[in-house]
Design an enzyme around this catalytic site. Structure first.
Site, PDB file in Angstrom:
ATOM      1  N   CYS A 194      14.589  64.460  15.261  1.00  0.00           N
ATOM      2  CA  CYS A 194      14.300  63.147  14.685  1.00  0.00           C
ATOM      3  C   CYS A 194      15.469  62.658  13.828  1.00  0.00           C
ATOM      4  O   CYS A 194      16.509  62.295  14.371  1.00  0.00           O
ATOM      5  CB  CYS A 194      12.978  63.192  13.926  1.00  0.00           C
ATOM      6  SG  CYS A 194      12.195  61.574  13.839  1.00  0.00           S
ATOM      7  N   HIS A 242       9.157  65.384  17.809  1.00  0.00           N
ATOM      8  CA  HIS A 242       8.957  66.569  16.951  1.00  0.00           C
ATOM      9  C   HIS A 242       8.342  67.739  17.715  1.00  0.00           C
ATOM     10  O   HIS A 242       7.122  67.926  17.699  1.00  0.00           O
ATOM     11  CB  HIS A 242       8.044  66.207  15.779  1.00  0.00           C
ATOM     12  CG  HIS A 242       8.692  65.318  14.776  1.00  0.00           C
ATOM     13  ND1 HIS A 242       9.450  65.795  13.737  1.00  0.00           N
ATOM     14  CD2 HIS A 242       8.717  63.973  14.675  1.00  0.00           C
ATOM     15  CE1 HIS A 242       9.910  64.780  13.020  1.00  0.00           C
ATOM     16  NE2 HIS A 242       9.483  63.661  13.566  1.00  0.00           N
ATOM     17  N   GLU A 277       8.278  70.731  16.925  1.00  0.00           N
ATOM     18  CA  GLU A 277       7.706  71.769  16.046  1.00  0.00           C
ATOM     19  C   GLU A 277       6.181  71.681  15.970  1.00  0.00           C
ATOM     20  O   GLU A 277       5.514  72.673  15.687  1.00  0.00           O
ATOM     21  CB  GLU A 277       8.317  71.685  14.635  1.00  0.00           C
ATOM     22  CG  GLU A 277       7.942  70.470  13.789  1.00  0.00           C
ATOM     23  CD  GLU A 277       8.866  69.269  13.995  1.00  0.00           C
ATOM     24  OE1 GLU A 277       9.470  69.165  15.087  1.00  0.00           O
ATOM     25  OE2 GLU A 277       8.970  68.429  13.078  1.00  0.00           O
TER      26      GLU A 277
HETATM   27  N1  GLN Z   1      13.752  58.293   8.896  1.00  0.00           N
HETATM   28  C1  GLN Z   1      13.930  58.305  10.316  1.00  0.00           C
HETATM   29  C2  GLN Z   1      13.120  57.226  10.992  1.00  0.00           C
HETATM   30  O1  GLN Z   1      12.213  56.704  10.418  1.00  0.00           O
HETATM   31  C3  GLN Z   1      13.581  59.665  10.888  1.00  0.00           C
HETATM   32  C4  GLN Z   1      12.152  60.045  10.735  1.00  0.00           C
HETATM   33  C5  GLN Z   1      11.881  61.511  10.935  1.00  0.00           C
HETATM   34  O2  GLN Z   1      12.797  62.319  10.929  1.00  0.00           O
HETATM   35  N2  GLN Z   1      10.634  61.881  11.078  1.00  0.00           N
HETATM   36  O3  GLN Z   1      13.364  56.879  12.113  1.00  0.00           O
END
Ligand code: GLN
Length: 535
Positions: A381, A507, A509
Site C-alpha cells: 500500500c 493488503h 497481510e
Molecule cells: N495513505 C495511503 C493512501 O491513502 C496509503 C494507505 C495505506 O497504506 N493503507 O492511499
C-alpha cells in the site's frame, strides 16, 4: 439451531480475551462445527477506521470493506473464515442506527431508551449474524472490562439473549487475571471473585472462567475459584503463557475445554479431531534459523499497529524453517545521511501501509536502498506508493515527484487521488475498501508466486498510482504486474532487473493464515532466506 457463546473480560484489559475467543473458535471448528465470530466494542466511534494507530493498533479490514478492531485478525487467522461488517459492532454504530430509525419515525412515537431500543439493536446484531452466516456457533467477544460504564448495554443485551433462549444454547465465558503480589509468587484470586460478583450483579452467571497468571494455577487455587465463583473445577481453565500464540488452542484442549463446551451446549462432535492446527504448531516450533527482516514504518514503537503484517512475516518464516527477527525501523529517523548504515545487514526489507506525511522520506530511501543493493523488497500500500515515488525521483529523474497526500502542489504527482474521489468531505467515505479483483501479468514474479491469473485482495487506501506515469515507469524497468481492469488501476508493480522487488496496492497481510501462508509473504521470505544464504 444456533448456539451462542459470549466472552467477557474481568479485572484488567489486555489479558488475551481475543486470543481466547479465537482459540475456542478453532477448537470448535476442529470438532466439525461452523463458527462465526463477532466483537462488540463499547466506544463511540462508528468504527476504528478514523482512530490513530496509537489509540487502537492496526485497523483490520474485512472482505466487504469494514474497518475493524485488530481482534478480528486473530479470529480470521485462527478460525480461517472470512468475517464481515456484521463481525464488528461498536456503540457508535448501534446508536447511529437507532437514531436514524428514530428520525425516520420507525418507533411510532415511543420514547426511545437504552432498554429496550439500544439493547434490541445489539441483540439484532447477534441474531442477524446467526441467520446470515448460518453458522452452528456464534462467538461474541464483549470488548472492555466488566465494571466499565460504557459496556453496560452490551452486558444487558447478552443477559437478555440468555433469557430468551434455552439454557443449552447460550454459554458465558469470563476471562480474568489471577495476579501475584510483587515480591511473592502467591497467586491471588480475589480480583476474580470480585469480577464474578460484578457480573452476577448484572444478571450474568458465567459458566466458564479462563484465567491468565504468571504462575501455574494449582489445584488449591482452582478449588478456591470454584468455591467462590460457583463454577465446577473443570470449568476453570488456565490460558498458559506460551511462546507461540497458536499454542493456546492446544493448551485449552489439553485441559478439556473443548469437550466441556460441547457438554454445556449439549453438542456432539461432528467429526474426529482435525490435526491440521497441531501439525502447524509442531512445524512452526521446529524453526531454528534466524532471519533479519527490516520493517520500515512510522508507527514502529507500537508493534500492534502492524499486527497482521508481523504475524504474516513470522508465520511465513516459521513455515520456511526460520525465526523472523523483525527489526522495527522508524522511517522518520532515516535520512540521506544515514540510510545506508540504518538499513545494512538486513535479509529483506518490508515497507507496510500508513497514512499522513511523517516518515515518508525514510520509506522512499528504504526503497532506494533495496533497489541499489539488490535486497529483497516488499512494499504494501503506502510501501508501494513510496517505491513508485523513489523510482520516479531517482531513476526517471523527476526530483520533486511525490504523492499528493503529502505534497498537493508537486509538478509530478505520481501518486494521486482518482478524480471521482476528490471533493468528498467525509474522510470515512473516500477510501477504497475491501475486496477488489486484480489481473496478474504473465511472466511476472507475482504471477509465479500466486500461480493464478486473477486474484481478489483487500484494500484500504485513498491514493493510487497516477496512470499518466505508467509509460515512463515501464520505460525505466518497472513492470506493472497487476491491474484492476474494471477501474484501470495499478494494483501491483515489480522491478525487472532485481532479485525480488515486489509491491502491491492491496493488503495481503489480512488474508495470510498460519495454516495457509499468503503467497506474497511466502515468496518474500523465501527470497530473503536466499539473500541471507548467498551473502
Ligand atoms: N495513505 C495511503 C493512501 O491513502 C496509503 C494507505 C495505506 O497504506 N493503507 O492511499
Amino acid at each position: 439451531m444456533t448456539k451462542f457463546i459470549f466472552i467477557t473480560g474481568g479485572v484488567v484489559s489486555g489479558i488475551g480475551k481475543g486470543i481466547s475467543g479465537a482459540s475456542i473458535g478453532r477448537l470448535l471448528k476442529d470438532k466439525g462445527f461452523s463458527v462465526f465470530m463477532q466483537k462488540f466494542d463499547p466506544y463511540l466511534n462508528v468504527d476504528p477506521g478514523t482512530m490513530s494507530p496509537y489509540q487502537h493498533g492496526e485497523v483490520f479490514v474485512t472482505k466487504d470493506g469494514a474497518e475493524t478492531d485488530l481482534d478480528l485478525g486473530h479470529y480470521e487467522r485462527f478460525i480461517d473464515e472470512e468475517l464481515t461488517q456484521k463481525s464488528s459492532i461498536t456503540t457508535g454504530r448501534i446508536y447511529s442506527s437507532v437514531i436514524k430509525k428514530e428520525r425516520r419515525g420507525d418507533y411510532d412515537g415511543a420514547t426511545v431508551q437504552v432498554i429496550p431500543h439500544i439493547t434490541d439493536e445489539i441483540k439484532k446484531a447477534v441474531y442477524d449474524v446467526a441467520k446470515e452466516s448460518e453458522a452452528d456457533i456464534i462467538i461474541t467477544e464483549i470488548g472492555g472490562t466488566i465494571g466499565d460504564i460504557e459496556s453496560l448495554p452490551f452486558i444487558e443485551a447478552i443477559r437478555q439473549v440468555h433469557a430468551e433462549n434455552v439454557k443449552e444454547d447460550v454459554l458465558f465465558i469470563h476471562t480474568t487475571l489471577v495476579p501475584t503480589i510483587p515480591g511473592s509468587d502467591e497467586l491471588k484470586t480475589k480480583p476474580t471473585q470480585h469480577s464474578f460478583k460484578e457480573l452476577m450483579s448484572l444478571g450474568i452467571k458465567t459458566n466458564i472462567i479462563i484465567t491468565r497468571s504468571d504462575g501455574y494455577l494449582t489445584d488449591d487455587i482452582k478449588d478456591k475459584i470454584s468455591l467462590f465463583c460457583d463454577v465446577p473445577k473443570q470449568a476453570i481453565v488456565q490460558s498458559e503463557n506460551v511462546n507461540l500464540i497458536y499454542e493456546v488452542p492446544l493448551t485449552f484442549k489439553k485441559q478439556g475445554l473443548d469437550e466441556y463446551i460441547l457438554h454445556k451446549l449439549d453438542l456432539k462432535a461432528k467429526k474426529d479431531h482435525d490435526n491440521q492446527w497441531e501439525d502447524m504448531v509442531k512445524r512452526f516450533k521446529c524453526a531454528d534459523k534466524p532471519l533479519n527482516i527490516g520493517l520500515v514504518g512510522k508507527y514502529t514503537e507500537l508493534h500492534d499497529a502492524y499486527l497482521s503484517v508481523a504475524n504474516a512475516l513470522l508465520d511465513a518464516g516459521y513455515e520456511n524453517g526460520h525465526i523472523v527477527e523483525i527489526q522495527w525501523i522508524d522511517s522518520s529517523k532515516i535520512s540521506e545521511v544515514n540510510y545506508k548504515e540504518k538499513l545494512s545487514g538486513l535479509d529483506g526489507i518490508i515497507v507496510p501501509g500508513g497514512f499522513g506525511r511523517r516518515g515518508l522520506e525514510g520509506m522512499v530511501l528504504a526503497s532506494r536502498y533495496a533497489r541499489e543493493t539488490n535486497t529483497p523488497f516488499f512494499g504494501i500500500c503506502l510501501g508501494m506508493q513510496m517505491a513508485v515515488v523513489d523510482i520516479a525521483r531517482n531513476v526517471i529523474g523527476h526530483t520533486d515527484a511525490h504523492t499528493t497526500e503529502c505534497n498537493p502542489d508537486t509538478t509530478n504527482p505520481v501518486i494521486d487521488m482518482i478524480e471521482s474521489k476528490k471533493n468528498v468531505e467525509d474522510l470515512g467515505s473516500t477510501l477504497r475498501l475491501g475486496n477488489y479483483e486484480c489481473r496478474l501479468k504473465d511472466g511476472t514474479k507475482i504471477k509465479e508466486m500466486y500461480g493464478v491469473d486473477e486474484i481478489v485482495e483487500r484494500h484500504r487506501h485513498r491514493y493510487e498510482v497516477n496512470n499518466a506515469y505508467i509509460e515512463q515507469l515501464e520505460e525505466n524497468g518497472v513492470v506493472i504486474s497487476g491491474i484492476n481492469e474494471e477501474r484501470g488501476l495499478v494494483e501491483a508493480i515489480e522491478l525487472k532487473d532485481h532479485p525480488h522487488f515486489v509491491a502491491c496496492q492491496f493488503h495481503p497481510e489480512f488474508t495470510s493464515r498460519p495454516t495457509k501462508i499468503h503467497p506474497l509473504f511466502n515468496g518474500f521470505i523465501k527470497k530473503s532466506i536466499e539473500n541471507k544464504d548467498n551473502r
